[in-house]
Scaffold this active site. Sequence first.
Site, PDB file in Angstrom:
ATOM      1  N   ASP A  62      71.276  94.369 177.243  1.00 40.62           N
ATOM      2  CA  ASP A  62      72.353  94.563 176.240  1.00 40.62           C
ATOM      3  C   ASP A  62      73.037  93.272 176.150  1.00 40.62           C
ATOM      4  O   ASP A  62      73.448  92.618 177.017  1.00 40.62           O
ATOM      5  CB  ASP A  62      73.320  95.572 177.014  1.00 40.62           C
ATOM      6  CG  ASP A  62      74.633  95.514 176.116  1.00 40.62           C
ATOM      7  OD1 ASP A  62      74.788  94.773 175.044  1.00 40.62           O
ATOM      8  OD2 ASP A  62      75.775  96.114 176.508  1.00 40.62           O
ATOM      9  N   ASN A  89      68.654  87.152 166.048  1.00 41.25           N
ATOM     10  CA  ASN A  89      68.284  88.199 165.012  1.00 41.25           C
ATOM     11  C   ASN A  89      69.025  89.572 165.315  1.00 41.25           C
ATOM     12  O   ASN A  89      69.485  90.337 164.154  1.00 41.25           O
ATOM     13  CB  ASN A  89      66.677  88.351 164.882  1.00 41.25           C
ATOM     14  CG  ASN A  89      66.435  89.608 163.997  1.00 41.25           C
ATOM     15  OD1 ASN A  89      66.608  89.505 163.074  1.00 41.25           O
ATOM     16  ND2 ASN A  89      65.992  90.450 164.825  1.00 41.25           N
ATOM     17  N   TYR A 156      80.974  94.557 159.341  1.00 39.26           N
ATOM     18  CA  TYR A 156      79.626  93.381 159.087  1.00 39.26           C
ATOM     19  C   TYR A 156      79.739  92.218 158.500  1.00 39.26           C
ATOM     20  O   TYR A 156      79.546  91.215 158.888  1.00 39.26           O
ATOM     21  CB  TYR A 156      78.717  94.386 158.537  1.00 39.26           C
ATOM     22  CG  TYR A 156      77.065  93.771 158.410  1.00 39.26           C
ATOM     23  CD1 TYR A 156      76.414  93.970 159.579  1.00 39.26           C
ATOM     24  CD2 TYR A 156      76.650  93.181 157.143  1.00 39.26           C
ATOM     25  CE1 TYR A 156      75.136  93.482 159.459  1.00 39.26           C
ATOM     26  CE2 TYR A 156      75.327  92.673 157.012  1.00 39.26           C
ATOM     27  CZ  TYR A 156      74.604  92.887 158.258  1.00 39.26           C
ATOM     28  OH  TYR A 156      73.361  92.361 158.090  1.00 39.26           O
ATOM     29  N   LYS A 160      79.211  88.488 159.893  1.00 35.74           N
ATOM     30  CA  LYS A 160      78.352  87.420 159.528  1.00 35.74           C
ATOM     31  C   LYS A 160      78.889  86.320 159.203  1.00 35.74           C
ATOM     32  O   LYS A 160      78.269  85.365 159.106  1.00 35.74           O
ATOM     33  CB  LYS A 160      77.464  88.384 158.556  1.00 35.74           C
ATOM     34  CG  LYS A 160      76.588  89.644 159.223  1.00 35.74           C
ATOM     35  CD  LYS A 160      75.716  88.880 159.985  1.00 35.74           C
ATOM     36  CE  LYS A 160      74.566  89.932 160.339  1.00 35.74           C
ATOM     37  NZ  LYS A 160      73.566  89.415 161.519  1.00 35.74           N
ATOM     38  N   THR A 191      64.587  97.171 155.938  1.00 37.61           N
ATOM     39  CA  THR A 191      64.441  97.445 157.334  1.00 37.61           C
ATOM     40  C   THR A 191      64.894  98.842 157.610  1.00 37.61           C
ATOM     41  O   THR A 191      65.785  99.364 157.018  1.00 37.61           O
ATOM     42  CB  THR A 191      65.168  96.400 158.350  1.00 37.61           C
ATOM     43  OG1 THR A 191      66.589  96.331 158.066  1.00 37.61           O
ATOM     44  CG2 THR A 191      64.556  94.864 157.742  1.00 37.61           C
TER      45      THR A 191
END
Length: 264
Positions: A62, A89, A156, A160, A191
Amino acid sequence: MTPPGTVALVTGAGSGMGLETARLLARDGAAVALVGRRQEALVAAADKIRAEGGIALALAADITSPHDVARVLDRVRSELGPVDVLVNNAGSASTVLNPQWLPHEEWRQVLDVNLTAVFQLTQAVLPDMLDRGTGTIVTVSSLAAVNPNLLGGAAYGAAKAGVRNFMTFLHNTFRNQGLRAITVLPGETDTPILDNRARPPAPEERTHMVRPEDVAEAVRLAVSLPQRVVLQEIVVAPTRQRDVSADLETSRWAGAPAGRTPQA
């Protein structure tokens, strides 16, 4: 090609961009530590790399836990050596995209994975890199950092953007001590994370998207260039832009309380 003896640590390495990046770096001669949540997927990825002649170590962890990060770095140092290349990543997105409805725990979880974990891993590898006067840290951010919207969601996009800022900080602070800090900003990429969207894109909509191996090639290029050169920021975007208006409208109402949706 990476220099002989290079040790690379890749997070989110069990599938997608992380797996493809680890495979390319291993093909170039790096010993690769694969880090992620799912041990089974990591073992399968490591087996695939070894079958291709590479060196791989699978470590489930984790990465939001400082204890787990320390444990992983100890294992990598003892079995492979100090980390020369860190590829951040691993990523996570919330199920609720609109800040009107976004639960606080989802906000924190997204920032923990996409931003805080990057800080913790970076802090863990910095001493070795700065002591040796060389090292490369690559972080996969997103075009949501510069053009945030309901596709990725409020949490998100903020995470980012934060990690892009942090990588620029590393570049400005440590470049003269031999550290390369690189941000990769992919556009929409086909993905498994797309399957969790409020409106998952149909197969035909994914045809012209960026693919995991495209992002991996960008990382590989940045890592394999001579240490005197840094590709500080790389945008990897699809050539064709699809119509996302339906996606945005669906995402706007994901997680809305009963009685607040347009159909109510």
